[in-house]
Design an enzyme around this catalytic site. Structure first.
Site, mmCIF file in Angstrom:
data_model
loop_
_atom_site.group_PDB
_atom_site.id
_atom_site.type_symbol
_atom_site.label_atom_id
_atom_site.label_comp_id
_atom_site.label_asym_id
_atom_site.label_seq_id
_atom_site.Cartn_x
_atom_site.Cartn_y
_atom_site.Cartn_z
ATOM 1 N N SER A 26 15.098 -1.976 -1.342
ATOM 2 C CA SER A 26 15.093 -3.083 -2.302
ATOM 3 C C SER A 26 16.445 -3.774 -2.265
ATOM 4 O O SER A 26 17.474 -3.165 -2.588
ATOM 5 C CB SER A 26 14.846 -2.558 -3.713
ATOM 6 O OG SER A 26 15.222 -3.560 -4.643
ATOM 7 N N HIS A 51 12.045 -5.068 0.572
ATOM 8 C CA HIS A 51 11.459 -5.220 -0.766
ATOM 9 C C HIS A 51 12.296 -6.215 -1.573
ATOM 10 O O HIS A 51 13.510 -6.061 -1.704
ATOM 11 C CB HIS A 51 11.424 -3.863 -1.458
ATOM 12 C CG HIS A 51 10.729 -3.852 -2.783
ATOM 13 N ND1 HIS A 51 9.363 -3.782 -2.909
ATOM 14 C CD2 HIS A 51 11.212 -3.902 -4.048
ATOM 15 C CE1 HIS A 51 9.026 -3.769 -4.190
ATOM 16 N NE2 HIS A 51 10.145 -3.857 -4.912
ATOM 17 N N ASP A 53 12.749 -8.117 -5.159
ATOM 18 C CA ASP A 53 12.404 -8.046 -6.581
ATOM 19 C C ASP A 53 12.664 -9.383 -7.253
ATOM 20 O O ASP A 53 13.810 -9.804 -7.403
ATOM 21 C CB ASP A 53 13.235 -6.952 -7.263
ATOM 22 C CG ASP A 53 12.768 -5.569 -6.864
ATOM 23 O OD1 ASP A 53 11.575 -5.275 -7.047
ATOM 24 O OD2 ASP A 53 13.598 -4.782 -6.351
ATOM 25 N N MET A 55 12.463 -11.510 -10.631
ATOM 26 C CA MET A 55 12.394 -11.306 -12.092
ATOM 27 C C MET A 55 12.711 -12.615 -12.802
ATOM 28 O O MET A 55 13.590 -13.363 -12.380
ATOM 29 C CB MET A 55 13.414 -10.249 -12.512
ATOM 30 C CG MET A 55 13.285 -8.939 -11.766
ATOM 31 S SD MET A 55 14.377 -7.685 -12.436
ATOM 32 C CE MET A 55 14.249 -6.413 -11.171
ATOM 33 N N HIS A 84 7.845 -8.416 -4.792
ATOM 34 C CA HIS A 84 7.380 -7.805 -6.040
ATOM 35 C C HIS A 84 7.674 -8.781 -7.171
ATOM 36 O O HIS A 84 8.824 -8.946 -7.569
ATOM 37 C CB HIS A 84 8.141 -6.470 -6.210
ATOM 38 C CG HIS A 84 7.869 -5.745 -7.490
ATOM 39 N ND1 HIS A 84 8.624 -4.647 -7.871
ATOM 40 C CD2 HIS A 84 6.953 -5.935 -8.475
ATOM 41 C CE1 HIS A 84 8.166 -4.187 -9.030
ATOM 42 N NE2 HIS A 84 7.167 -4.962 -9.428
ATOM 43 N N MET A 86 7.901 -9.862 -10.770
ATOM 44 C CA MET A 86 7.980 -9.415 -12.166
ATOM 45 C C MET A 86 8.175 -10.671 -13.004
ATOM 46 O O MET A 86 9.244 -10.914 -13.570
ATOM 47 C CB MET A 86 9.131 -8.418 -12.324
ATOM 48 C CG MET A 86 8.812 -7.060 -11.716
ATOM 49 S SD MET A 86 10.266 -6.047 -11.414
ATOM 50 C CE MET A 86 10.695 -6.633 -9.777
ATOM 51 N N MET A 155 4.920 2.069 -10.318
ATOM 52 C CA MET A 155 6.295 1.967 -10.819
ATOM 53 C C MET A 155 6.702 3.315 -11.424
ATOM 54 O O MET A 155 6.043 3.810 -12.342
ATOM 55 C CB MET A 155 6.402 0.880 -11.894
ATOM 56 C CG MET A 155 6.211 -0.538 -11.416
ATOM 57 S SD MET A 155 7.351 -1.060 -10.110
ATOM 58 C CE MET A 155 8.949 -0.831 -10.891
ATOM 59 N N ASP A 193 7.961 2.754 -6.431
ATOM 60 C CA ASP A 193 9.175 1.963 -6.658
ATOM 61 C C ASP A 193 9.886 2.451 -7.917
ATOM 62 O O ASP A 193 9.306 2.393 -9.007
ATOM 63 C CB ASP A 193 8.755 0.488 -6.822
ATOM 64 C CG ASP A 193 9.915 -0.471 -6.974
ATOM 65 O OD1 ASP A 193 11.076 -0.050 -6.896
ATOM 66 O OD2 ASP A 193 9.624 -1.672 -7.158
HETATM 67 C C1 DX5 Z 1 12.922 -2.336 -10.562
HETATM 68 C C2 DX5 Z 1 12.650 -2.787 -9.154
HETATM 69 C C3 DX5 Z 1 13.011 -1.842 -8.102
HETATM 70 C C4 DX5 Z 1 14.461 -1.460 -8.039
HETATM 71 C C5 DX5 Z 1 14.517 -0.044 -7.555
HETATM 72 O O1 DX5 Z 1 12.308 -3.225 -11.436
HETATM 73 O O2 DX5 Z 1 11.282 -3.085 -9.000
HETATM 74 O O3 DX5 Z 1 12.561 -2.306 -6.820
HETATM 75 O O4 DX5 Z 1 15.226 -2.250 -7.178
HETATM 76 O O5 DX5 Z 1 15.814 0.394 -7.604
HETATM 77 P P1 DX5 Z 1 16.200 1.924 -7.462
HETATM 78 O O6 DX5 Z 1 15.695 2.381 -6.135
HETATM 79 O O7 DX5 Z 1 17.687 1.896 -7.560
HETATM 80 O O8 DX5 Z 1 15.542 2.650 -8.605
HETATM 81 ZN ZN ZN Z 2 10.457 -3.571 -6.990
#
Ligand code: DX5
Ligand code: ZN
Length: 230
Positions: A26, A51, A53, A55, A84, A86, A155, A193
């Site tokens: 990620s 990956h 993320d 948000m 991903h 969010m 998750m 994840d």
């Molecule tokens: C959290 C994200 C993850 C995050 C994971 O909302 O979806 O992808 O980056 O990070 P680690 O591996 O540090 O838990």
């Molecule tokens: Zn993620």
């Protein structure tokens, strides 16, 4: 866990033979001032996917990156982009995220009134649809959608931030998905994840794809990826 749903699935079904674990670092934990360098470094270190993320500050309390950054990553990445979302109302942005180069596009079941329509739209537009859910959401919420998905993301932290502790209670969802997939003859990949590391790996043998942010980017990339594949 939805007891009613789980009980409908035969435990006699034999899972498919296990493929090698795919690793999707990620980039939330990468150096944002050097994303091209970071993407190339994880590819050289053996990563399978990137990956990403996304948000929006509404669905989760954090703001990260959007469509222009995905388009820029696509230009420099030899690896598939695993995006991903969010964000609230993902239907508004699906087309743009796919045009920007998302290979897998995953939505949260809680983020839209029409998850089915979103998944169908993702496939129609040529990307691979993924569904995910918050840790507090029952697996029964995504059960009717499984046949529309190429990816189901479990998750193991509350979405929003990297570096949180792994929620072991979510592992039962992975095991339920393995059985549901076999019982229904489906082929979606199971991705995990949140809090994935050498310390939590033993719980994740049934997954197909591991997302890891802090564990990869805070260690030697190649060693961390090799450990997760082992
Ligand atoms: C959290 C994200 C993850 C995050 C994971 O909302 O979806 O992808 O980056 O990070 P680690 O591996 O540090 O838990
Ligand atoms: Zn993620």
């Amino acid at each position: 866990m939805a007891k009613d749903s789980a009980s409908k699935i035969s435990t006699a079904t034999v899972p498919k033979s296990k493929k090698p674990m795919l690793i999707a670092p990620s980039i939330l934990s990468a150096d944002f001032a050097n994303l091209e360098k970071e993407i190339k470094a994880i590819a050289a270190a053996g990563a399978d996917w990137v990956h990403v993320d996304v948000m929006d500050g509404h669905f989760v309390p954090n703001l990260t990156i959007g469509i222009p950054v995905v388009a820029s990553l696509k230009k420099v990445s030899s690896l598939p982009l695993d995006v991903h979302l969010m964000i609230d109302n993902p239907e508004k942005y699906i087309e743009e995220f796919i045009k920007a180069g998302s290979d897998y596009l995953t939505i949260h079941v809680e983020s839209t009134k029409d998850p089915r329509g979103c998944l169908q739209k993702i496939r129609e537009l040529g990307a691979r649809p993924g569904i995910t859910l918050r840790p507090g959401t029952q697996i029964s919420e995504i059960e009717p959608l499984l046949n529309l998905c190429d990816l189901v993301l479990i998750m193991t932290v509350e979405p929003g931030f990297g570096g949180q502790s792994f929620m072991q209670g979510q592992v039962a969802k992975i095991d339920w998905l393995v059985e549901a997939r076999a019982a229904r003859g489906l082929e979606f990949l199971i991705e995990v994840d949140g809090g994935v590391s050498d310390k939590t790996l033993s719980h994740l043998k049934n997954a197909d794809v591991l997302v890891a942010g802090s564990y990869v980017f805070k260690n030697d990339y190649a060693t961390a990826i090799k450990t997760l594949k082992s």
